[in-house]
Design an enzyme around this catalytic site. Structure first.
Site, mmCIF file in Angstrom:
data_model
loop_
_atom_site.group_PDB
_atom_site.id
_atom_site.type_symbol
_atom_site.label_atom_id
_atom_site.label_comp_id
_atom_site.label_asym_id
_atom_site.label_seq_id
_atom_site.Cartn_x
_atom_site.Cartn_y
_atom_site.Cartn_z
ATOM 1 N N LYS A 82 -15.651 4.642 4.970
ATOM 2 C CA LYS A 82 -14.488 4.457 5.831
ATOM 3 C C LYS A 82 -14.551 5.455 6.981
ATOM 4 C CE LYS A 82 -10.516 3.222 4.629
ATOM 5 N NZ LYS A 82 -9.107 3.258 4.184
ATOM 6 N N GLU A 99 -13.779 5.791 -0.890
ATOM 7 C CA GLU A 99 -14.728 4.896 -0.217
ATOM 8 C C GLU A 99 -15.457 5.661 0.879
ATOM 9 O OE1 GLU A 99 -12.794 0.907 0.488
ATOM 10 O OE2 GLU A 99 -11.119 1.977 -0.439
ATOM 11 N N GLU A 129 -9.307 9.633 4.882
ATOM 12 C CA GLU A 129 -9.591 8.203 4.759
ATOM 13 C C GLU A 129 -10.538 7.905 3.597
ATOM 14 O OE1 GLU A 129 -8.573 5.471 6.238
ATOM 15 O OE2 GLU A 129 -7.231 6.400 7.662
ATOM 16 N N GLU A 179 0.852 -1.192 0.000
ATOM 17 C CA GLU A 179 0.000 0.000 0.000
ATOM 18 C C GLU A 179 0.885 1.238 0.000
ATOM 19 O OE1 GLU A 179 -2.785 0.479 3.164
ATOM 20 O OE2 GLU A 179 -3.688 -1.505 2.921
#
Length: 408
Positions: free
Chosen positions: A325, A322, A331, A266
């Site tokens: 999250k 997203e 985030e 990541e």
């Protein structure tokens, strides 16, 4: 009216700007495909976006059957995650084998599943139960693969936070936390024997966020800069990610596992953040991810200063923003794409598209919302431990000292 056919087409033009990549370029970039959202496009549309970015690998946080089916016959390598909540069960080889037979085997060989990562950043949770279950779970999953004659095509690994390092600066002094060495050594031994890579989640963004007035932005964004020199190795670094990777290699060297390949599972940069999240904006995200992807796709750049002959294996975080999250605004804003399939920002190079891509031949039924993933192994990026932040701050201070020396 079903408007699916118009979904992916226009963004290709949106992304094309000034830099075209050679058609013969060997692409070695991967992308993380998380699904903690209720407004994401279908997996078929996600496949189109993955391929248009030029990614040849995708990392999933669970074994969603719709996603595994969507990647069938695409040639994209798929890494599947087994969340931390599975560790205690996966200690049992029988249960591990049953899980693989149910969740992975039906999609082989059409879907090119090449790896299973068992647990996510387990060692830095400081949870003795999770830690004690990690290696037995990895061993059981591998044993199950052997029993099913799948071990030659699917490796078993786990992901780590950069917080496993006690020292990350300068890179040549990289070392693991002493308290983690007893846990790491047998895991590394298992990985050497089974041929799986060491996965690390590394975010230079946090170094800048922690010290925006001291950390040179160009150094973390892969922009032209004078870089730094490791005083022990005399190696020159022009970006922080490579310094972090080499710190991990040094830590592995110190335990006798320096030949184990390091993959970045990541890394990314948020395009939006809260007021106290310095650097989280569209322009920085565009530079970090755009420069990273172009570098990984370039034939002229291979390896890091201490491992110049090793391929770079990097998974960008993430495919989508997203919306479910938890945590700070950043985030929910790491995606290269918005949920409607439009780019979060232009990356600065031409995208790949072929007649056989789902871009032109998708058979999905649209962009209906889906529930969030059931896996709790998909962690909050912003939950970097205080130790990790300390390591990042120390790395930035090392840079400052080096700059002063270079200027003198």
């Amino acid at each position: 009216m079903d408007d699916h056919s118009t979904f992916p087409r226009f963004f290709v033009i949106f992304f094309i700007t000034t830099v075209a990549l050679p058609a013969t370029t060997v692409v070695s970039i991967g992308i993380n495909y998380g699904q903690i959202a209720n407004n994401l496009p279908s997996p078929d549309d996600a496949v189109a976006l993955v391929k248009c970015v030029g990614a040849t690998k995708v990392k999933l946080y669970d074994a969603d059957p719709r996603v595994l089916k969507a990647f069938a016959n695409t040639g994209v390598e798929v890494m599947v995650g087994l969340g931390n909540e599975y560790l205690s069960r996966m200690k049992d080889p029988t249960k591990a084998q049953a899980w693989i037979k149910t969740n992975l085997q039906p999609y082989l060989p059409a879907t090119k599943i090449t790896s299973i990562f068992v647990g996510n950043e387990v060692l830095t949770f400081n949870d003795t139960s999770l830690t004690s279950n990690l290696l037995p779970a990895m061993q059981s999953v591998h044993t199950a693969l052997v029993n099913l004659a799948l071990d030659k095509q699917i490796t078993v690994t786990t992901t780590h936070s950069l917080a496993v390092l006690q020292t990350s600066y300068p890179p040549s002094a990289g070392a693991f936390r002493p308290d983690l060495a007893p846990c790491l050594a047998p895991i590394l031994s298992f990985q050497v024997k089974t041929g799986s890579p060491f996965l690390i989640n590394a975010y230079p963004y946090f170094a800048y966020k922690a010290n925006p007035k001291q950390v040179p932005l160009d150094f973390v964004l892969f922009q032209p800069n004078q870089g730094m020199v490791d005083p022990s190795s005399n190696l020159h670094y022009d970006n922080m990610l490579f310094a972090q990777i080499d710190a991990v290699y040094s830590a592995l060297d110190s335990l006798g596992y320096g030949k184990l390949p390091v993959h970045i599972s990541e890394t990314g940069w948020p395009s939006k953040g809260d007021e106290d999240e310095a650097g989280a904006n569209l322009e920085n995200a565009k530079k970090y991810n755009g420069n990273l992807i172009k570098m990984a796709m370039s034939n002229s750049k291979k390896g890091t200063p201490s491992r110049p002959n090793s391929d770079l294996n990097i998974y960008v975080f993430a495919l989508f923003n997203e919306n479910m999250k938890p945590g700070p605004t950043s985030e929910r804003n790491y995606g290269l794409f918005k949920p409607d399939g439009t780019p979060a920002y232009p990356l600065g190079f031409s995208l790949a598209s072929t007649p056989n891509d789902p871009v032109n031949n998708s058979t999905s039924t649209g962009t209906s919302p889906r529930p969030p993933t059931s896996s709790t192994g998909y962690l909050s990026i912003s939950s970097a431990s205080s130790l990790e932040r300390c390591c990042l701050v120390g790395a930035s201070l090392w840079f400052l000292v080096t700059v002063v020396i270079l200027k003198c």
